[in-house]
Write an enzyme that holds these catalytic residues in place. Structure first.
Site, PDB file in Angstrom:
ATOM      1  N   GLY A  32     -36.720   4.778   8.822  1.00  0.00           N
ATOM      2  CA  GLY A  32     -36.632   4.591   7.368  1.00  0.00           C
ATOM      3  C   GLY A  32     -35.607   3.545   6.976  1.00  0.00           C
ATOM      4  O   GLY A  32     -34.992   3.633   5.910  1.00  0.00           O
ATOM      5  N   LEU A  33     -35.441   2.543   7.869  1.00  0.00           N
ATOM      6  CA  LEU A  33     -34.598   1.375   7.547  1.00  0.00           C
ATOM      7  C   LEU A  33     -33.159   1.758   7.183  1.00  0.00           C
ATOM      8  O   LEU A  33     -32.546   1.193   6.284  1.00  0.00           O
ATOM      9  CB  LEU A  33     -35.262   0.539   6.437  1.00  0.00           C
ATOM     10  N   GLY A  72     -43.555  -4.893  22.874  1.00  0.00           N
ATOM     11  CA  GLY A  72     -43.746  -4.304  24.204  1.00  0.00           C
ATOM     12  C   GLY A  72     -43.261  -5.159  25.350  1.00  0.00           C
ATOM     13  O   GLY A  72     -43.686  -4.959  26.492  1.00  0.00           O
ATOM     14  N   ASN A 127     -41.302   5.485  15.606  1.00  0.00           N
ATOM     15  CA  ASN A 127     -40.068   5.723  14.868  1.00  0.00           C
ATOM     16  C   ASN A 127     -40.347   5.710  13.379  1.00  0.00           C
ATOM     17  O   ASN A 127     -41.199   4.980  12.887  1.00  0.00           O
ATOM     18  CB  ASN A 127     -38.983   4.702  15.244  1.00  0.00           C
ATOM     19  N   CYS A 180     -42.430  -3.726   3.885  1.00  0.00           N
ATOM     20  CA  CYS A 180     -41.791  -2.743   3.012  1.00  0.00           C
ATOM     21  C   CYS A 180     -42.617  -2.573   1.756  1.00  0.00           C
ATOM     22  O   CYS A 180     -43.243  -3.520   1.293  1.00  0.00           O
ATOM     23  CB  CYS A 180     -40.411  -3.239   2.604  1.00  0.00           C
ATOM     24  N   GLY A 200     -43.299  -0.655  21.834  1.00  0.00           N
ATOM     25  CA  GLY A 200     -43.263  -0.483  23.285  1.00  0.00           C
ATOM     26  C   GLY A 200     -44.504  -1.057  23.956  1.00  0.00           C
ATOM     27  O   GLY A 200     -45.363  -1.654  23.303  1.00  0.00           O
ATOM     28  N   THR A 235     -43.880  -3.038  13.957  1.00  0.00           N
ATOM     29  CA  THR A 235     -44.542  -1.877  14.574  1.00  0.00           C
ATOM     30  C   THR A 235     -45.910  -1.596  13.921  1.00  0.00           C
ATOM     31  O   THR A 235     -46.154  -1.952  12.771  1.00  0.00           O
ATOM     32  CB  THR A 235     -43.669  -0.621  14.437  1.00  0.00           C
TER      33      THR A 235
END
Ligand SMILES: Cc1cc2nc3c(=O)[nH]c(=O)nc-3n(C[C@H](O)[C@H](O)[C@H](O)COP(=O)(O)O)c2cc1C
Length: 304
Positions: free
Chosen positions: A73-74, A245, A70, A131, A218, A194
């Site tokens: 973009g927050l 995950g 994904n 970030c 995941g 992620t």
């Protein structure tokens, strides 16, 4: 006899160790028709910023083998709309809400921590340090121990609520990051966010995501997450929240054995919006079947 599923994290008492992962469960209300929110341990909100954000251009989600990428973009409603429109719902449920947040500068992080400290519906704060630091040429806060410590110090000064620091896996030495955040005043650590990845459309000879790269989540990331949780839980004395995950109760219990006090359910909620509730129930059933009286007794019980 019913097993005791309760755990405590930095003074936050949870009925069971199952939380939702930020960005995969909206602000809680969106999932109320799929999960009895009073059967899970805590709700973690979508990451909040000072101003609303529209996020990245599409396409910004793609399925990959064993997971998804994904580049949202927050995207989020911003702190003001959160307080005005989202927090009131959280007051109606008897489950703690944890506000996830992020900034582009240390001052923004501190300001958000200060604002969230004053929101009664927010039981604890989870700071996302994955970030870019706008003032320091875009280096990601969570990939440099000193930058991460500066964020945590500033947030610590701005809130008396439990402060959970969410670690990035995109580092060589996650233990160094964990130690830096612990020394700067974190009450708990959550990991992992992620893993940066990308997908390519061969025929079009173009990246699939408009942003080119995205965050992998995941089942594909579970072994990496388990390893990092195990390393961090051995290295620091803070409670650790395992993420990455987790698709079922067995996955969740593996993280507990590796040293996690609680877990978060992310991508699984996209496949089955009821996943978090089912995982909490499944963990309790596993304990009952195996004659384990307290889930706490499994934390870090891995025999190496
Ligand atoms: C669509 C999407 C949005 C996310 N948004 C956030 C976010 O706003 N803040 C954050 O700290 N993590 C965010 N994450 C990361 C998840 O909270 C979680 O750390 C990660 O997905 C790994 O867990 P999983 O494999 O169970 O999904 C997001 C993940 C996904 C898939």
């Amino acid at each position: 006899m019913k097993p005791d599923m309760s755990v405590a994290i930095a003074g936050l008492n949870l009925r069971n160790p199952v939380m939702t992962a930020s960005g995969t469960f909206g602000y809680g209300e969106e999932f109320a028709q799929y999960v009895n929110l009073e059967t899970i341990g805590a709700i973690v909100t979508k990451g909040l910023s000072l101003k609303p954000r529209a996020g990245n251009p599409t396409p910004r989600i793609v399925e990959t083998q064993g997971g998804m990428l994904n580049a949202i973009g927050l995207q989020n409603v911003g702190i003001d709309a959160f307080i005005a429109k989202k927090a009131p719902f959280l007051r109606t449920i008897d489950t703690p809400a944890i506000a996830n947040f992020f900034g582009n500068t240390i001052d923004e992080y501190a300001e958000l921590a200060r604002r969230l400290d004053a929101v009664p519906e927010v039981a604890a704060l989870e700071v996302n340090i994955s970030c870019p630091n706008v003032k320091q040429g875009g280096i990601v806060f969570g990939t440099d121990p000193r930058c991460a410590a500066d964020v945590v110090t500033a947030c610590r000064e701005a809130t008396a609520k439990p402060l959970i620091v969410k670690l990035s896996p995109n580092v060589t030495d996650v233990v160094a990051m964990a130690v830096a955040c612990a020394e700067a005043g974190a009450d708990a650590l959550s990991l992992i966010n992620t893993l940066t990845g990308m997908a390519i459309d061969l025929e079009r000879r173009r990246p699939v995501l408009a942003n080119v790269t995205g965050g992998l989540s995941g089942p594909a990331i579970k072994p990496v997450a388990l390893r990092m949780v195990w390393q961090v839980a051995r290295a620091v004395s803070l409670p650790v929240i395992g993420i990455g995950g987790i698709m079922n109760a067995r996955d969740a219990l593996e993280f507990i054995l590796a040293g996690a006090t609680a877990v978060q359910i992310g991508t699984a909620s996209f496949i089955n919006p009821g996943a978090s509730g089912e995982i909490a129930a499944g963990m309790e059933a596993w304990l009952a079947e195996h004659g384990v009286d307290e889930v706490r007794s499994l934390i870090g019980a891995l025999q190496v």
